[in-house]
Scaffold this motif. Structure first.
Motif, mmCIF file in Angstrom:
data_model
loop_
_atom_site.group_PDB
_atom_site.id
_atom_site.type_symbol
_atom_site.label_atom_id
_atom_site.label_comp_id
_atom_site.label_asym_id
_atom_site.label_seq_id
_atom_site.Cartn_x
_atom_site.Cartn_y
_atom_site.Cartn_z
ATOM 1 N N MET A 250 0.829 -1.187 0.000
ATOM 2 C CA MET A 250 0.000 0.000 0.000
ATOM 3 C C MET A 250 0.876 1.254 0.000
ATOM 4 O O MET A 250 0.621 2.186 -0.744
ATOM 5 C CB MET A 250 -0.921 -0.034 1.227
ATOM 6 C CG MET A 250 -1.940 1.069 1.231
ATOM 7 S SD MET A 250 -3.068 1.074 2.641
ATOM 8 C CE MET A 250 -3.919 -0.444 2.420
ATOM 9 N N ARG A 251 1.896 1.236 0.828
ATOM 10 C CA ARG A 251 2.797 2.390 0.903
ATOM 11 C C ARG A 251 3.490 2.631 -0.434
ATOM 12 O O ARG A 251 3.602 3.764 -0.894
ATOM 13 C CB ARG A 251 3.814 2.156 2.018
ATOM 14 C CG ARG A 251 4.840 3.257 2.165
ATOM 15 C CD ARG A 251 5.806 2.924 3.289
ATOM 16 N NE ARG A 251 6.928 3.801 3.298
ATOM 17 C CZ ARG A 251 6.996 4.954 3.979
ATOM 18 N NH1 ARG A 251 5.970 5.345 4.690
ATOM 19 N NH2 ARG A 251 8.063 5.705 3.928
ATOM 20 N N ALA A 252 3.942 1.545 -1.060
ATOM 21 C CA ALA A 252 4.623 1.666 -2.349
ATOM 22 C C ALA A 252 3.703 2.268 -3.404
ATOM 23 O O ALA A 252 4.136 3.078 -4.225
ATOM 24 C CB ALA A 252 5.137 0.304 -2.797
ATOM 25 N N ASN A 253 2.442 1.875 -3.386
ATOM 26 C CA ASN A 253 1.474 2.432 -4.341
ATOM 27 C C ASN A 253 1.270 3.926 -4.123
ATOM 28 O O ASN A 253 1.178 4.692 -5.081
ATOM 29 C CB ASN A 253 0.133 1.700 -4.237
ATOM 30 C CG ASN A 253 0.195 0.293 -4.752
ATOM 31 O OD1 ASN A 253 1.052 -0.042 -5.554
ATOM 32 N ND2 ASN A 253 -0.708 -0.553 -4.289
ATOM 33 N N ILE A 254 1.189 4.329 -2.868
ATOM 34 C CA ILE A 254 1.015 5.751 -2.558
ATOM 35 C C ILE A 254 2.243 6.537 -3.006
ATOM 36 O O ILE A 254 2.117 7.608 -3.607
ATOM 37 C CB ILE A 254 0.741 5.951 -1.048
ATOM 38 C CG1 ILE A 254 -0.611 5.324 -0.682
ATOM 39 C CG2 ILE A 254 0.772 7.431 -0.683
ATOM 40 C CD1 ILE A 254 -0.879 5.231 0.800
ATOM 41 N N LEU A 255 3.423 6.002 -2.736
ATOM 42 C CA LEU A 255 4.652 6.658 -3.171
ATOM 43 C C LEU A 255 4.691 6.776 -4.691
ATOM 44 O O LEU A 255 5.087 7.811 -5.229
ATOM 45 C CB LEU A 255 5.881 5.906 -2.664
ATOM 46 C CG LEU A 255 6.230 6.092 -1.194
ATOM 47 C CD1 LEU A 255 7.335 5.123 -0.782
ATOM 48 C CD2 LEU A 255 6.629 7.520 -0.902
ATOM 49 N N ALA A 256 4.279 5.719 -5.381
ATOM 50 C CA ALA A 256 4.279 5.732 -6.845
ATOM 51 C C ALA A 256 3.339 6.822 -7.372
ATOM 52 O O ALA A 256 3.672 7.503 -8.351
ATOM 53 C CB ALA A 256 3.873 4.375 -7.388
ATOM 54 N N LYS A 257 2.197 6.997 -6.733
ATOM 55 C CA LYS A 257 1.261 8.044 -7.143
ATOM 56 C C LYS A 257 1.862 9.433 -6.950
ATOM 57 O O LYS A 257 1.488 10.382 -7.633
ATOM 58 C CB LYS A 257 -0.048 7.940 -6.358
ATOM 59 C CG LYS A 257 -0.881 6.746 -6.762
ATOM 60 C CD LYS A 257 -2.136 6.663 -5.923
ATOM 61 C CE LYS A 257 -2.915 5.394 -6.239
ATOM 62 N NZ LYS A 257 -4.107 5.264 -5.381
ATOM 63 N N MET A 258 2.789 9.542 -5.997
ATOM 64 C CA MET A 258 3.474 10.802 -5.728
ATOM 65 C C MET A 258 4.756 10.925 -6.562
ATOM 66 O O MET A 258 5.534 11.854 -6.366
ATOM 67 C CB MET A 258 3.835 10.905 -4.243
ATOM 68 C CG MET A 258 2.677 10.947 -3.314
ATOM 69 S SD MET A 258 3.267 10.989 -1.615
ATOM 70 C CE MET A 258 1.792 11.479 -0.757
ATOM 71 N N ASP A 259 4.986 9.971 -7.453
ATOM 72 C CA ASP A 259 6.213 9.910 -8.254
ATOM 73 C C ASP A 259 7.462 9.850 -7.382
ATOM 74 O O ASP A 259 8.468 10.503 -7.667
ATOM 75 C CB ASP A 259 6.293 11.089 -9.232
ATOM 76 C CG ASP A 259 5.222 11.021 -10.303
ATOM 77 O OD1 ASP A 259 4.910 9.900 -10.746
ATOM 78 O OD2 ASP A 259 4.711 12.081 -10.693
ATOM 79 N N LEU A 260 7.385 9.041 -6.323
ATOM 80 C CA LEU A 260 8.508 8.870 -5.408
ATOM 81 C C LEU A 260 8.799 7.389 -5.221
ATOM 82 O O LEU A 260 7.953 6.539 -5.471
ATOM 83 C CB LEU A 260 8.181 9.474 -4.032
ATOM 84 C CG LEU A 260 8.024 10.980 -3.949
ATOM 85 C CD1 LEU A 260 7.466 11.385 -2.592
ATOM 86 C CD2 LEU A 260 9.363 11.660 -4.181
ATOM 87 N N THR A 261 10.013 7.115 -4.764
ATOM 88 C CA THR A 261 10.406 5.777 -4.332
ATOM 89 C C THR A 261 10.903 5.909 -2.899
ATOM 90 O O THR A 261 11.089 7.023 -2.386
ATOM 91 C CB THR A 261 11.533 5.210 -5.207
ATOM 92 O OG1 THR A 261 12.699 6.042 -5.038
ATOM 93 C CG2 THR A 261 11.127 5.137 -6.664
#
Length: 55
Positions: free
Chosen positions: A1-12
């Motif tokens: 879930m966290r990875a998906n949120i980061l991806a939506k923010m264009d972050l890793t």
């Protein structure tokens, strides 16, 4: 879930770690809020989501 949120923010995780403390803290708070909303639902507590199959 966290990875998906980061991806939506264009972050890793790596790019998040590279940010300054203040910016990272703000993003961490946004992530926490989004996870909480996803888990609890935006309409508050919902009933009937879990079923005790052993009963």
């Amino acid at each position: 879930m966290r990875a998906n949120i980061l991806a939506k923010m264009d972050l890793t995780e790596d790019s998040l770690t590279a940010l300054d403390t203040e910016a990272r803290q703000k993003i961490e708070e946004q992530i926490k809020a989004q996870i909480k909303e996803a888990v609890t639902g935006s309409a508050g507590q919902k009933t009937g989501l879990l079923t005790d199959m052993k009963a």
